[in-house]
Design an enzyme around this catalytic site. Sequence first.
Site, PDB file in Angstrom:
ATOM      1  N   GLY A  71       0.888  -0.821   0.158  1.00  0.00           N
ATOM      2  CA  GLY A  71       0.115  -0.198   0.103  1.00  0.00           C
ATOM      3  C   GLY A  71       0.981   0.952   0.076  1.00  0.00           C
ATOM      4  O   GLY A  71       2.083   1.487   0.636  1.00  0.00           O
ATOM      5  N   GLN A  76       3.253   9.582   1.920  1.00  0.00           N
ATOM      6  CA  GLN A  76       4.716   9.136   1.296  1.00  0.00           C
ATOM      7  C   GLN A  76       4.845   9.750   0.566  1.00  0.00           C
ATOM      8  O   GLN A  76       6.453   8.910   0.316  1.00  0.00           O
ATOM      9  CB  GLN A  76       4.053   7.024   1.504  1.00  0.00           C
ATOM     10  CG  GLN A  76       3.564   7.091   2.898  1.00  0.00           C
ATOM     11  CD  GLN A  76       2.784   5.694   2.779  1.00  0.00           C
ATOM     12  OE1 GLN A  76       2.303   4.847   2.554  1.00  0.00           O
ATOM     13  NE2 GLN A  76       4.044   5.219   3.294  1.00  0.00           N
ATOM     14  N   CYS A 118       6.016  -0.143   8.119  1.00  0.00           N
ATOM     15  CA  CYS A 118       5.163   1.415   6.865  1.00  0.00           C
ATOM     16  C   CYS A 118       6.541   1.214   6.391  1.00  0.00           C
ATOM     17  O   CYS A 118       7.930   1.471   6.683  1.00  0.00           O
ATOM     18  CB  CYS A 118       4.893   2.577   7.295  1.00  0.00           C
ATOM     19  SG  CYS A 118       4.432   3.739   7.193  1.00  0.00           S
ATOM     20  N   LEU A 119       5.977   1.322   5.531  1.00  0.00           N
ATOM     21  CA  LEU A 119       7.704   2.257   4.024  1.00  0.00           C
ATOM     22  C   LEU A 119       8.171   3.314   4.408  1.00  0.00           C
ATOM     23  O   LEU A 119       9.231   3.233   4.224  1.00  0.00           O
ATOM     24  CB  LEU A 119       7.280   2.587   2.200  1.00  0.00           C
ATOM     25  CG  LEU A 119       6.380   1.124   1.780  1.00  0.00           C
ATOM     26  CD1 LEU A 119       6.200   1.215   0.629  1.00  0.00           C
ATOM     27  CD2 LEU A 119       7.443   0.041   1.570  1.00  0.00           C
ATOM     28  N   HIS A 160      -4.873   1.077   7.211  1.00  0.00           N
ATOM     29  CA  HIS A 160      -3.234   1.906   7.258  1.00  0.00           C
ATOM     30  C   HIS A 160      -3.301   2.848   6.243  1.00  0.00           C
ATOM     31  O   HIS A 160      -2.518   4.039   7.261  1.00  0.00           O
ATOM     32  CB  HIS A 160      -2.220   1.115   7.240  1.00  0.00           C
ATOM     33  CG  HIS A 160      -0.863   1.559   7.228  1.00  0.00           C
ATOM     34  ND1 HIS A 160      -0.273   1.679   8.436  1.00  0.00           N
ATOM     35  CD2 HIS A 160      -0.759   2.240   6.236  1.00  0.00           C
ATOM     36  CE1 HIS A 160       0.871   1.294   7.609  1.00  0.00           C
ATOM     37  NE2 HIS A 160       1.099   1.720   6.894  1.00  0.00           N
ATOM     38  N   GLU A 161      -3.678   2.852   5.619  1.00  0.00           N
ATOM     39  CA  GLU A 161      -3.591   3.702   3.847  1.00  0.00           C
ATOM     40  C   GLU A 161      -4.794   5.055   4.113  1.00  0.00           C
ATOM     41  O   GLU A 161      -3.718   6.354   4.071  1.00  0.00           O
ATOM     42  CB  GLU A 161      -3.948   3.508   2.587  1.00  0.00           C
ATOM     43  CG  GLU A 161      -3.428   2.064   2.302  1.00  0.00           C
ATOM     44  CD  GLU A 161      -1.054   2.558   2.727  1.00  0.00           C
ATOM     45  OE1 GLU A 161      -0.903   4.149   2.355  1.00  0.00           O
ATOM     46  OE2 GLU A 161      -1.007   1.266   3.133  1.00  0.00           O
ATOM     47  N   HIS A 164      -2.875   7.420   6.796  1.00  0.00           N
ATOM     48  CA  HIS A 164      -2.161   8.334   6.091  1.00  0.00           C
ATOM     49  C   HIS A 164      -2.731   9.105   5.351  1.00  0.00           C
ATOM     50  O   HIS A 164      -2.133  10.654   5.530  1.00  0.00           O
ATOM     51  CB  HIS A 164      -1.208   7.355   5.400  1.00  0.00           C
ATOM     52  CG  HIS A 164       0.040   6.800   4.970  1.00  0.00           C
ATOM     53  ND1 HIS A 164       0.923   7.458   6.027  1.00  0.00           N
ATOM     54  CD2 HIS A 164       0.101   5.582   5.554  1.00  0.00           C
ATOM     55  CE1 HIS A 164       2.197   6.246   5.973  1.00  0.00           C
ATOM     56  NE2 HIS A 164       1.601   5.629   5.951  1.00  0.00           N
TER      57      HIS A 164
HETATM   58 ZN   LIG Z   1       2.529   3.400   5.492  1.00  0.00          ZN
END
Ligand SMILES: [Zn+2]
Length: 195
Positions: A71, A76, A118-119, A160-161, A164
């Site tokens: 995701g 991000q 998380c990235l 999660h997204e 964000h």
């Molecule tokens: Zn994330």
Amino acid sequence: MRDKLTRSEIANAAGTETPQAPSAARKIYPIVKYGAAVLEKPGAPIKIFDAELEQLTEDMFASMYAAQGVGLAAPQIGLSLRIAVVDVTGGKNPEARIVLANPEVVHAEGEVREEEGCLSIPGFRGYVLRPQFVTIKAQNAKGETFEIRGENLLARAFCHEIDHLNGILFLQHLSMLKRDLIKRKIKKLRKQGEW
Ligand SMILES: [Zn+2]
């Protein structure tokens, strides 16, 4: 979002398949890391659904696959906008690609506590309680409204997204102790020039 359950699948996919059409030269965005202000403020609603937006979503998928995530939300990549992409197959199944513009949770059910990463916070993970099932209402890249139900990892990815897009990171769902530990380690990495 990153999940350990799919890492080997992603590795397999990366070795044998190309998720992009060969003609499409995609822009790979660098992933913004924890500490950047854009990650902690709510994104602006998407109002214009044009070719530029479609291109952005394609570039977001490419950037997400390049980073081996499942995701990726616009903040991000430094864009404070309410749009995210999700693919829990890591590029294996083109039909699993989901664009979420202006998404909202319309129904949530059950609870699952699983490890999450998380990235934007590479190298750190923590257990987060999420609904087992969620129904999301969103628009696709063409502006068409749809509803989609997700279960387990997909439900987790949706939540999660959407977090964000509201300026919330998974760290905020951890215990204060665990959160402070991660923040201290990141601070140290930053001092060493490794963050
Ligand atoms: Zn994330």
